[in-house]
Enzyme design. Structure first.
Site, PDB file in Angstrom:
ATOM      1  N   VAL A  87       0.837  -1.208   0.000  1.00  0.00           N
ATOM      2  CA  VAL A  87       0.000   0.000   0.000  1.00  0.00           C
ATOM      3  C   VAL A  87       0.872   1.258   0.000  1.00  0.00           C
ATOM      4  O   VAL A  87       0.571   2.247  -0.671  1.00  0.00           O
ATOM      5  CB  VAL A  87      -0.983  -0.016   1.189  1.00  0.00           C
ATOM      6  CG1 VAL A  87      -1.904   1.187   1.139  1.00  0.00           C
ATOM      7  CG2 VAL A  87      -1.794  -1.293   1.180  1.00  0.00           C
ATOM      8  N   CYS A  88       1.991   1.211   0.747  1.00  0.00           N
ATOM      9  CA  CYS A  88       2.887   2.370   0.841  1.00  0.00           C
ATOM     10  C   CYS A  88       3.411   2.758  -0.538  1.00  0.00           C
ATOM     11  O   CYS A  88       3.489   3.930  -0.885  1.00  0.00           O
ATOM     12  CB  CYS A  88       4.078   2.066   1.722  1.00  0.00           C
ATOM     13  SG  CYS A  88       3.615   1.458   3.331  1.00  0.00           S
ATOM     14  N   SER A  89       3.791   1.736  -1.321  1.00  0.00           N
ATOM     15  CA  SER A  89       4.359   1.997  -2.636  1.00  0.00           C
ATOM     16  C   SER A  89       3.332   2.623  -3.560  1.00  0.00           C
ATOM     17  O   SER A  89       3.667   3.197  -4.586  1.00  0.00           O
ATOM     18  CB  SER A  89       4.892   0.687  -3.233  1.00  0.00           C
ATOM     19  OG  SER A  89       5.847   0.128  -2.353  1.00  0.00           O
TER      20      SER A  89
END
Lengths: 195, 192
Positions: A87-89
Site C-alpha cells: 500500500v505504501c508503494s
C-alpha cells in the site's frame, strides 16, 4: 451455534481480500506482509495540541525541522509503514501528481518512514522524481513516530496523516487502517478547511 | 452433536467456496476467452455517455453495452508511476482513434481506476487532461475479477452483435508505439 458463527467469520477473514494495485514500476520487488492488525499503537497527540518538534534527515540530503515551517506553511506529515510494501508503494506516487493541491492550500508534504536513507533512496527512485521531502526516522529507531504515538509494536510506523497548521497546531489526524490507502478526498477536504 | 457437525460442514463449505472463487478470479483475462462479467459504475458525464453510446441513468453498465466493435480497457491507478508516465501516450491513442474516420466509431477506450475513488479518478483526469471515460473501482472489486493485474494493464475486447465478448489482447505494461498497437488491434479484430 455461536461457535459456528465465529468459525464462519474466521473462515471468511482468512480469505478476505488484501486489496492493492501494484504498479508495474516496482516489478516483483514488493514484499507482501499480508493482512496486518489495522492499528497497533496508541496516539500520544490530539487535534488542537501543538505538534511535537522534530529534526530528521531527508533523502534529498537536507535536514528538515518541523519548526522551520512555523508561520510560513501548513505541514502535512504522511507516515507510511515501510519501503517496498504494497500500500505504501501506492500512496506517495499519488501525492506526487497533486503538488498543486498542496500549493493552493499553502501546505508542504513531509513523507516519513522508519527506513534508512539508502533504502528510501532506492525505493522512492522507483516513484519518479518526488517534489516533497522524504524523511528517515531510522535512528534512533522510530523516535519521531513514537513521539506522535504511531510506532507499531513491530517497529514500523502506522499509515497516518497529520495536518499541522502554520501555528504548529495539529488540525487533523488520520491513523488509517494500515492495510488500506487513505482516500485522497479526505485529505484534500481537511486541507481546504484550513483556509 | 448434529449441530456441531452441521456447523463444521458449513465452515468447510465456506472455505471450499472461497477457495474456488479466488482460484477462478485470480488470473488475468485470457486471449480467446470471453471478458469476465464486470459491472462498471455508470458514468455521469454526458460527453462520456455519448462517446460510449450509452443511455443516461442506471447504476452500472457492462462492456458489451458499449457501442463499438472493439473496446480497449486500461486498468490503471492515479497512484501508479508507470500509469502516470503512460497517460500522455493513452491520450495520443484516443486522439489517433478519434481522428481516424475508419476507426472512430469502431474502437472505444475506457479506463478503470483500480482502488481509486471517484475523486481520485477525477484528479487523474484533470491532471493529465484525459478525454476518455474513466471509472472508479474503489473497492478493487473489478481489479480482483480481472486477476489483480499490475498496472498499467491493457485489454482489448471484440464485441459481436449478439453481445458476445472475446478478449483479443491482454498484456501488462505500457503500449509504447500506438500506431503499431492500433495496427495489431485492427488485424486481431478483423476490422477493415
Amino acid at each position: 451455534m455461536k461457535k459456528t458463527a465465529i468459525l464462519t467469520v474466521i473462515a471468511f477473514c482468512f480469505f478476505a481480500y488484501n486489496a492493492y494495485a501494484a504498479s508495474d514500476a516496482f516489478k516483483d520487488n514488493i514484499y507482501n506482509p499480508g493482512q496486518l492488525k489495522p492499528v497497533d499503537s496508541v496516539l500520544k497527540v490530539k487535534v488542537g495540541q501543538k505538534a511535537p518538534d522534530f529534526i530528521l534527515k531527508a533523502v534529498s540530503g537536507e535536514t528538515v525541522s518541523l519548526k522551520d515551517y512555523r508561520g510560513k506553511k501548513n505541514v502535512v506529515i504522511s507516515f507510511v509503514p515501510a519501503a517496498w510494501t504494497p500500500v505504501c508503494s501506492d500512496q506517495w506516487p499519488g501525492y506526487n501528481i497533486i503538488s498543486d493541491i498542496f500549493e493552493n492550500n499553502d501546505a508542504v508534504l513531509l513523507g516519513i518512514t522508519v527506513d534508512s536513507i539508502p533504502t528510501l533512496f532506492s525505493w522512492t527512485n522507483q516513484m519518479g522524481k518526488l517534489w516533497f521531502e522524504v524523511l528517515s526516522d531510522f535512528w534512533p529507531h522510530g523516535k519521531v513516530a513514537a513521539k506522535f504515538g504511531v510506532l507499531r509494536s513491530d517497529g514500523v510506523a502506522e499509515r497516518a496523516l497529520f495536518i499541522i497548521d502554520k501555528k504548529g497546531i495539529i488540525r487533523y489526524i488520520d491513523v488509517h487502517n494500515i492495510n488500506q490507502r487513505p482516500p485522497l478526498e479526505d485529505l484534500v477536504r481537511e486541507l481546504e478547511r484550513l483556509k | 452433536m448434529g449441530r456441531k457437525i452441521s456447523g463444521l460442514i458449513t465452515v468447510i463449505l465456506a472455505l471450499f467456496i472461497a477457495t474456488a472463487i479466488s482460484a477462478a478470479e485470480n488470473s488475468p483475462p485470457k486471449v480467446g476467452s470471453p471478458l469476465p462479467n464486470i459491472e462498471l459504475p455508470m458514468l455521469n458525464n454526458p460527453a462520456d455517455l455519448q462517446y460510449l453510446g450509452l443511455p443516461a441513468g442506471g447504476k452500472s453498465f457492462k462492456v458489451n453495452q458499449i457501442k463499438a466493435k472493439v473496446v480497449i480497457i486500461q486498468i490503471y491507478s492515479m497512484y501508479c508511476p508507470y500509469c502516470q508516465a503512460e497517460a500522455p501516450n493513452v491520450n495520443r491513442l484516443y486522439a489517433a482513434i478519434e481522428n481516424s474516420p475508419a476507426l472512430k466509431d469502431k474502437i472505444k477506450i475506457i479506463g478503470i481506476g483500480a482502488g481509486n475513488t471517484q475523486f481520485e479518478v477525477g484528479t487523474y483526469k484533470k491532471k493529465y487532461t484525459v478525454a476518455l471515460p474513466l471509472v472508479p473501482d474503489d473497492d478493487f472489486k473489478i481489479h480482483k475479477i480481472m486477476g489483480e493485474v499490475r498496472t498499467p494493464y491493457f485489454i482489448a475486447v471484440k464485441l459481436s452483435d449478439s453481445g458476445r465478448t472475446e478478449v483479443i489482447y491482454s498484456r501488462l505494461g505500457a503500449l509504447e508505439n500506438i500506431d503499431l498497437f492500433l495496427a495489431q488491434l485492427v488485424k486481431l479484430s478483423g476490422l477493415k
